[in-house]
Design an enzyme around this catalytic site. Structure first.
Site, short mmCIF file in Angstrom:
data_model
loop_
_atom_site.label_atom_id
_atom_site.label_comp_id
_atom_site.label_asym_id
_atom_site.label_seq_id
_atom_site.Cartn_x
_atom_site.Cartn_y
_atom_site.Cartn_z
CE1 TYR A 80 -4.05 2.00 0.48
CE2 TYR A 80 -2.55 3.39 1.74
CZ TYR A 80 -3.75 3.20 1.09
OH TYR A 80 -4.65 4.23 1.03
CG PHE A 132 -8.45 15.32 -25.08
CD1 PHE A 132 -8.54 14.79 -26.36
CD2 PHE A 132 -8.82 14.53 -24.01
CE1 PHE A 132 -8.99 13.49 -26.56
CE2 PHE A 132 -9.26 13.22 -24.20
CZ PHE A 132 -9.35 12.71 -25.47
CB THR A 133 -13.35 15.28 -24.80
OG1 THR A 133 -12.48 14.17 -24.61
CG2 THR A 133 -13.75 15.36 -26.26
CG PHE A 455 -18.06 11.64 -26.86
CD1 PHE A 455 -17.92 12.89 -26.29
CD2 PHE A 455 -17.09 10.69 -26.62
CE1 PHE A 455 -16.84 13.19 -25.47
CE2 PHE A 455 -15.99 10.97 -25.81
CZ PHE A 455 -15.88 12.22 -25.23
N1 F0G Z 1 -5.04 14.23 -23.05
C1 F0G Z 1 -4.99 13.75 -24.30
C2 F0G Z 1 -4.22 14.49 -25.34
C3 F0G Z 1 -5.62 12.54 -24.60
O1 F0G Z 1 -5.57 12.07 -25.84
C4 F0G Z 1 -6.32 11.86 -23.58
C5 F0G Z 1 -7.05 10.64 -23.87
C6 F0G Z 1 -6.35 12.41 -22.30
C7 F0G Z 1 -5.69 13.60 -22.07
C8 F0G Z 1 -7.08 11.74 -21.17
O2 F0G Z 1 -6.39 10.59 -20.79
O3 F0G Z 1 -7.99 8.71 -21.25
O4 F0G Z 1 -6.05 8.41 -19.71
O5 F0G Z 1 -7.95 9.79 -19.03
N2 F0G Z 1 -7.35 10.27 -25.02
C9 F0G Z 1 -8.06 9.03 -25.37
C10 F0G Z 1 -8.31 8.98 -26.85
C11 F0G Z 1 -9.28 8.79 -24.57
O6 F0G Z 1 -8.96 8.01 -27.27
O7 F0G Z 1 -7.85 9.83 -27.61
P1 F0G Z 1 -7.14 9.31 -20.15
#
Ligand code: F0G
Length: 482
Positions: A80, A132-133, A455
């Site tokens: 841990y 990024f989303t 999405f």
């Molecule tokens: N930043 C970027 C540029 C990413 O492409 C992603 C994830 C994240 C942050 C978030 O990271 O998924 O580990 O929480 N991209 C994936 C994709 C989901 O399919 O492009 P995560």
């Protein structure tokens, strides 16, 4: 590709690895593919793996691991608190990036959560090359807003600009002037800019952004999730770095920014995430949140086995042969499609081949989600799962109206070192068929629309019976073939 020419003059992407473990995949008949798509609410996120032939949804957590990564997993030290595995990973990361502190987190968005909690205040702005989303969701959740300062070239589908991910320096200066530096919570540069087609950022641009941030006292955050593709492009497209070791480039990046975070589902070809900084104050603030949201400081929500795999994967990512693999296969697919005048994002970037759904389905209005429709049609046509990266992936405006995406893309991601060249040829073949029959592709509408990150779970249905028409045409053209 490192210094390799073919006698034929052809440009063949060459796998710099051999396959030592395989997973059988199945190609279902086209009628069954339509059935699966319908059951998934015309959302490729809701498809089941067993129904998919080639999974190009993402490169996240699905990259091929090396035998050394698997071997390292067996040596993981589970405890841990105080596990040896943590210290090994910390050493690798602080050495690679040349930064003082490392904080573990369970994936990329968890890092974004921690960073946003500490740095974003209501009514502040996070300036970035592009969002990024999950990044945007975490910043807006804290009451901040994002502003995208990508160069105008970044929005052009077809371009000869080698660094379309660059931040526009004039826009950056203007934004700082307009808001005042105290209103800017941080500047963020995303390596290998995801949502505009895996487009890289040059070192020259990063140096310029860093200089401005340092002069103004604004924190510079670097999202290194897509670092490896970006490193490849720096080596081959930025002449100054042609002979620089990959590791030296990474060290320079570390010296230019205040915080680095990454999704280890991508960088390091494992699963997990991490934050690095040399800023003691920010480190101490962020550290308090790790046990609260992630787990104790020496595992941060990750399995120690994944942490061992990540440490080895990160070291292997400093090898130019290894990091060349995704970009050269992306380029091969893009070139096959461009030869048939199929619109894809150029220059080919990292991460995947990005098909321009706005042109591909020019008969569909954005309100009918052309990239979502194309993703569904692609699965029906070939059992190939891509990801919608367009209006469906956006959040609605505060007043409930649609926010139309700048770009409507179907992303066909290449998990690292997973697909072979013949599979790439199959993908090209099915896209070419679909392009010839593109007038059959119709729109989609929501039947269930979640408020946040819609999405992922949203369910849609086709407008009209176009999927049946597509299956009918497939049978006419392909007979009883799969
Ligand atoms: N930043 C970027 C540029 C990413 O492409 C992603 C994830 C994240 C942050 C978030 O990271 O998924 O580990 O929480 N991209 C994936 C994709 C989901 O399919 O492009 P995560």
């Amino acid at each position: 590709m490192p210094n390799l020419k073919f006698f034929s003059g052809e440009n063949i992407p060459l796998e710099m690895h051999k396959v030592r473990m395989v997973q059988k995949i199945n190609l279902q008949p086209v009628e069954k593919r339509l059935e699966s798509m319908r059951a998934a609410g015309f959302n490729t996120f809701l498809l089941k793996n067993q129904d998919i032939f080639l999974d190009m949804l993402t490169d996240s957590g699905v990259n091929a691991m090396s035998e050394k990564q698997y071997a390292a997993m067996l040596e993981a030290d589970d405890s841990y608190a105080g596990s040896e595995t943590y210290y090994r990973l910390e050493n690798v990361l602080t050495d690679i990036f040349g930064m003082k502190h490392f904080l573990p987190a369970h994936q990329g968005r968890a890092c974004e959560h921690i960073i946003s909690q500490i740095l974003v205040k209501p009514q502040t702005f996070a300036l970035m090359n592009y969002h990024f989303t999950t990044t945007k969701a975490h910043i807006t959740r804290m009451g901040g807003a994002i502003e995208e300062l990508i160069s105008d070239e970044g929005f052009k589908i077809q371009s000869t600009n080698l660094f379309k991910g660059n931040m526009d320096i004039d826009k950056l200066n203007a934004a700082i002037k307009q808001h005042g530096k105290e209103k800017i919570c941080f500047v963020r540069i995303e390596a290998g800019t995801n949502l505009i087609g895996g487009q890289p950022v040059s070192m020259k641009n990063l140096r310029e952004v860093s200089k401005i941030c340092r002069a103004e006292g604004i924190k510079l955050v670097y999202d290194a999730s897509l670092l490896t593709d970006n490193l490849y492009f720096i080596k081959i497209r930025e002449p100054e770095y042609k002979n620089t070791e990959v590791k030296e480039i990474v060290r320079e990046i570390g010296s230019l920014v205040d915080i680095i975070y990454f999704s280890a589902r991508k960088l390091g070809a494992a699963r997990g995430g991490g934050i690095l900084t040399s800023d003691n104050e920010i480190f101490h603030k962020m550290r308090e949140l790790i046990p609260l949201f992630e787990g104790f400081l020496t595992y941060g929500g990750m399995s120690v086995r994944e942490m061992e795999a990540m440490a080895v994967g990160l070291q292997e990512s400093m090898d130019f042969d290894v990091i060349s693999q995704t970009p050269i296969f992306v380029e091969a697919l893009c070139n096959e499609l461009l030869a048939k005048n199929i619109p894809v994002v150029t220059p080919p970037g990292g991460l995947g081949c990005h098909v321009d759904a706005k042109q591909f389905c020019s008969h569909l209005p954005q309100a009918q989600y052309p990239s979502g429709a194309l993703a569904s049609a692609m699965f029906i046509a070939g059992g190939i799962r891509g990801m919608e990266r367009g209006t469906l992936s956006e959040q609605r405006n505060a007043d409930g109206t649609e926010r139309f995406a700048d770009m409507e893309l179907l992303r066909l991601a290449f998990p690292k070192r997973v697909f072979t060249l013949s599979q790439v040829k199959y993908i090209a073949d099915r896209i070419i068929w679909l392009y010839q029959n593109r007038s059959l592709i119709g729109g989609l509408k929501f039947v269930e629309e979640p408020k946040v990150l819609r999405f992922f779970f949203g369910r849609l249905e086709p407008i009209g019976n176009w999927p049946e028409q597509l299956v009918k045409k497939f049978r006419e053209d392909f007979g009883d073939s799969l």
